[in-house]
Scaffold this motif. Structure first.
Motif, PDB file in Angstrom:
ATOM      1  N   PHE A 112     -11.920 -25.226  94.404  1.00 26.74           N
ATOM      2  CA  PHE A 112     -13.516 -25.410  94.068  1.00 26.74           C
ATOM      3  C   PHE A 112     -14.441 -23.564  94.945  1.00 26.74           C
ATOM      4  CE2 PHE A 112     -18.838 -25.491  92.882  1.00 26.74           C
ATOM      5  CZ  PHE A 112     -18.335 -25.207  91.619  1.00 26.74           C
ATOM      6  N   MET A 113     -14.509 -24.123  95.958  1.00 29.66           N
ATOM      7  CA  MET A 113     -14.917 -23.215  97.086  1.00 29.66           C
ATOM      8  C   MET A 113     -13.982 -22.252  97.296  1.00 29.66           C
ATOM      9  SD  MET A 113     -15.429 -24.034 100.530  1.00 29.66           S
ATOM     10  CE  MET A 113     -16.425 -22.634 102.434  1.00 29.66           C
ATOM     11  N   VAL A 124     -19.667 -31.620  88.278  1.00 37.94           N
ATOM     12  CA  VAL A 124     -18.884 -32.186  88.803  1.00 37.94           C
ATOM     13  C   VAL A 124     -18.174 -31.516  90.190  1.00 37.94           C
ATOM     14  CG1 VAL A 124     -16.407 -31.423  87.892  1.00 37.94           C
ATOM     15  CG2 VAL A 124     -18.717 -30.837  86.224  1.00 37.94           C
ATOM     16  N   PHE A 125     -18.613 -31.318  90.924  1.00 33.77           N
ATOM     17  CA  PHE A 125     -17.758 -31.377  91.934  1.00 33.77           C
ATOM     18  C   PHE A 125     -18.437 -31.343  93.324  1.00 33.77           C
ATOM     19  CE2 PHE A 125     -15.734 -27.548  89.231  1.00 33.77           C
ATOM     20  CZ  PHE A 125     -14.678 -28.245  89.028  1.00 33.77           C
ATOM     21  N   CYS A 149     -20.497 -24.140  97.728  1.00 34.52           N
ATOM     22  CA  CYS A 149     -19.938 -24.785  98.423  1.00 34.52           C
ATOM     23  C   CYS A 149     -20.112 -24.117 100.235  1.00 34.52           C
ATOM     24  CB  CYS A 149     -18.721 -24.087  98.035  1.00 34.52           C
ATOM     25  SG  CYS A 149     -18.313 -24.056  96.377  1.00 34.52           S
ATOM     26  N   GLY A 150     -20.647 -23.641 100.365  1.00 34.88           N
ATOM     27  CA  GLY A 150     -20.737 -23.033 101.691  1.00 34.88           C
ATOM     28  C   GLY A 150     -21.641 -23.809 102.391  1.00 34.88           C
ATOM     29  N   ILE A 151     -22.897 -24.442 102.027  1.00 36.13           N
ATOM     30  CA  ILE A 151     -23.220 -25.855 102.016  1.00 36.13           C
ATOM     31  C   ILE A 151     -22.920 -26.751 101.772  1.00 36.13           C
ATOM     32  CG2 ILE A 151     -26.236 -26.530 101.942  1.00 36.13           C
ATOM     33  CD1 ILE A 151     -27.216 -23.967 101.184  1.00 36.13           C
ATOM     34  N   HIS A 152     -21.993 -27.082 100.884  1.00 34.60           N
ATOM     35  CA  HIS A 152     -21.483 -28.497 101.082  1.00 34.60           C
ATOM     36  C   HIS A 152     -20.532 -28.608 102.424  1.00 34.60           C
ATOM     37  CE1 HIS A 152     -18.323 -31.235  99.477  1.00 34.60           C
ATOM     38  NE2 HIS A 152     -19.207 -31.794  99.558  1.00 34.60           N
ATOM     39  N   LYS A 153     -19.562 -27.511 102.593  1.00 33.86           N
ATOM     40  CA  LYS A 153     -19.282 -27.396 103.573  1.00 33.86           C
ATOM     41  C   LYS A 153     -19.600 -27.811 105.221  1.00 33.86           C
ATOM     42  CE  LYS A 153     -15.049 -26.601 106.093  1.00 33.86           C
ATOM     43  NZ  LYS A 153     -13.574 -28.012 105.625  1.00 33.86           N
ATOM     44  N   ILE A 181     -24.524 -23.277  85.646  1.00 29.65           N
ATOM     45  CA  ILE A 181     -24.509 -23.955  87.702  1.00 29.65           C
ATOM     46  C   ILE A 181     -25.073 -25.742  87.272  1.00 29.65           C
ATOM     47  CG2 ILE A 181     -25.963 -23.238  89.467  1.00 29.65           C
ATOM     48  CD1 ILE A 181     -25.810 -20.465  88.903  1.00 29.65           C
ATOM     49  N   SER A 182     -25.963 -26.130  87.337  1.00 28.20           N
ATOM     50  CA  SER A 182     -26.568 -27.368  87.768  1.00 28.20           C
ATOM     51  C   SER A 182     -24.673 -28.193  87.427  1.00 28.20           C
ATOM     52  CB  SER A 182     -27.404 -27.546  86.741  1.00 28.20           C
ATOM     53  OG  SER A 182     -28.034 -28.877  86.867  1.00 28.20           O
ATOM     54  N   TYR A 183     -24.550 -28.321  85.973  1.00 23.65           N
ATOM     55  CA  TYR A 183     -23.195 -29.097  85.366  1.00 23.65           C
ATOM     56  C   TYR A 183     -21.818 -28.589  86.011  1.00 23.65           C
ATOM     57  CZ  TYR A 183     -19.231 -30.660  82.656  1.00 23.65           C
ATOM     58  OH  TYR A 183     -18.003 -30.840  82.582  1.00 23.65           O
TER      59      TYR A 183
END
Length: 499
Positions: free
Chosen positions: A439-440, A174-175, A477-481, A168-170
């Motif tokens: 990814f999302m 990456v993304f 993904c949600g938080i990043h969005k 998960i960390s990796y």
């Protein structure tokens, strides 16, 4: 095309969260659990903010952030593993129900004794995969000198959780390469899943399939990005990815949902990329593992009575169409199947029930009750702690008979609902401010597949357990969005104000 997923999935998530809050399990109070959910959302954003500020502070002080992150993550992983192992030992409980049949038979096989409850496996052939993996693990522990192989298999299970956190960390690195703090945040979110802490002490299909699909996906990312120019490293990664996906699917069929999502994503991008050979190779490895497991399972004594006792796949679908979809409200179906003379008659009867009840999929009351049975509790325990080896404070929290269970389930359910809410917010923004993000899309598609499967299957809260890694990454993904939209809005506002 990809935006359509969010248009379909977000309303479903809203309905699931609404029903879950209004019709909670475990005597939870809707108003209180709603407040707990909001508190968890606030805490998650606070942790994200603090880690971001910490990263900027370290960079400002001239710290080599990449080296610091590697060291810190390694220490956190090791600490997590040690504490999880210790907690799991404290929570050790005697196997019960289906898990007892699997555990006892696996222990017999590991000790060289073929005795076991083979009629159980003749009936529930879906558990032969987990039996094979568990027996092999126990046998390895015994051969290494463990008088009680539980402690060896627990070590393997904890190691699996550590590898999962590392993956998960990796993937976060990456993304979301611009922020090391996102990797730290990913690890923090994973540690907050209390079902992992309460259930790592058992080795049923949900636990043993926990990380396989995520490891496989991570190996695919390594093959396509990190080792793209190294033929042999790429081949090793792709081979191992197929093997991990295959073994996980043999242990628990739902582990293959992410593989289906992976194939769909590749097909949608087929015109823009190459990689047919890589996909074909992964699928070939999965097929090889599934075939191998099938041949091996044919050697078990249970094969002799399978035709007479086996429950067909339609059994779980038929069960999901009646009442709230649980075993408890399908006594008539269960008795009908148990009294059927063979698998063919059993399958015919289950199909008749499906033809009669399929319209319940569109019945509001049925779907409300089923949604509540699946999603209205965040404890997500795949196994029971009813018979602890010794009672501890932790047992009092995690077990349904424990003194503090209600307080614990308030906390765990609030966190689970916070995860669903963040998924809703991220998906909602993708509908109206869509940005290309495979990814999302992959993670939302995987969860959509799982939720769709659950609404068509027997209702079991524990089915969510082996998708906790995907839920974790989907939250990122949600938080990043949300962060991206906030940043874009600030830039637009600053640009307008400067004009």
């Amino acid at each position: 095309m990809k935006r359509a997923l969010y248009i379909i999935f977000v309303p479903c998530l809203i309905a699931i969260l609404t029903v879950s809050i209004l019709h909670p399990q475990n005597n939870l109070i809707p108003g209180r659990i709603f407040v707990y959910m909001l508190i968890w959302v606030f805490l998650l954003f606070a942790v994200r903010l603090i880690l971001g500020l910490m990263e900027r502070l370290l960079v400002k002080k001239g710290v080599q952030i990449a080296k610091f992150s590697r060291v810190a993550e390694t220490i956190c992983l090791l600490l997590y593993g040690v504490v999880l192992y210790y907690v799991s030992v404290l929570l050790r409980a005697d196997p019960v129900t289906d898990y007892k049949a699997v555990y006892d038979t696996a222990l017999s096989l590991a000790g060289g004794d073929a005795t076991g409850n083979w009629n159980y496996f003749s009936m529930w052939t879906n558990n032969l995969g987990v039996l094979t993996v568990l027996a092999a693990s126990m046998k390895a522990g015994i051969s290494m000198g463990f008088a009680d192989p539980f402690y060896f298999v627990l070590g393997l299970n904890v190691l699996q959780m550590m590898v999962c956190m590392g993956c998960i960390s990796y993937l976060a690195g990456v993304f979301f390469p611009e922020k090391y703090s996102m990797r730290w945040f990913a690890m923090a979110v994973f540690t907050l899943w209390t079902p992992v802490w309460s259930s790592a002490n058992a080795f049923y299909s949900d636990q043993l399939s926990f990380s396989g699909s995520l490891i496989a996906f991570t190996l695919w990312i390594c093959a396509s990005r990190k080792f793209y120019n190294s033929t042999w490293k790429k081949a090793v990664c792709l081979t191992c990815a197929g093997l991990f996906w295959g073994v996980a699917a043999c242990v628990k069929a739902t582990a293959a949902i992410s593989l289906v999502a992976f194939i769909i994503l590749w097909l949608l991008n087929a015109k823009e990329q190459r990689g047919f050979i890589e996909i074909f190779w992964i699928l070939a490895m999965v097929a090889l593992v599934v075939k191998g497991f099938g041949l091996y399972k044919g050697n078990y004594p249970s094969a002799q009575n399978e035709y007479r006792l086996k429950m067909p796949t339609e059994y779980w679908i038929a069960m999901g169409l009646e009442g709230n979809g649980t075993y408890a409200e399908n006594g008539e179906l269960v008795q009908m199947c148990l009294s059927s003379p063979n698998a063919d008659v059993r399958q015919k009867n289950c199909r008749a029930v499906i033809r009669e009840k399929w319209k319940n999929i569109f019945d509001a009351e049925h779907m409300t009750r089923k949604t509540s049975a699946i999603f209205a509790s965040g404890d997500i325990q795949p196994t029971s702690l009813t018979y602890p080896v010794r009672e501890t404070v932790l047992w009092q929290c995690f077990d349904t008979e424990g003194e503090y269970y209600w307080k614990y389930t308030c906390t765990s359910t609030g966190f689970f609902y916070a995860v669903l809410l963040l998924l809703i917010l991220g998906g909602f923004l993708q509908i109206f401010r869509y940005g290309q993000d495979d990814f999302m899309f992959f993670h939302y598609l995987t969860l959509f597949g799982l939720f769709l499967f659950l609404m068509l299957w027997e209702a079991q809260n524990k089915q969510l357990f082996n998708h906790i890694p995907w839920l974790t990454l989907a939250v990122l993904c949600g938080i990043h969005k949300i962060e991206c939209v906030i940043t874009e809005s600030r830039k637009t506002y600053d640009g307008t104000r400067s004009e």
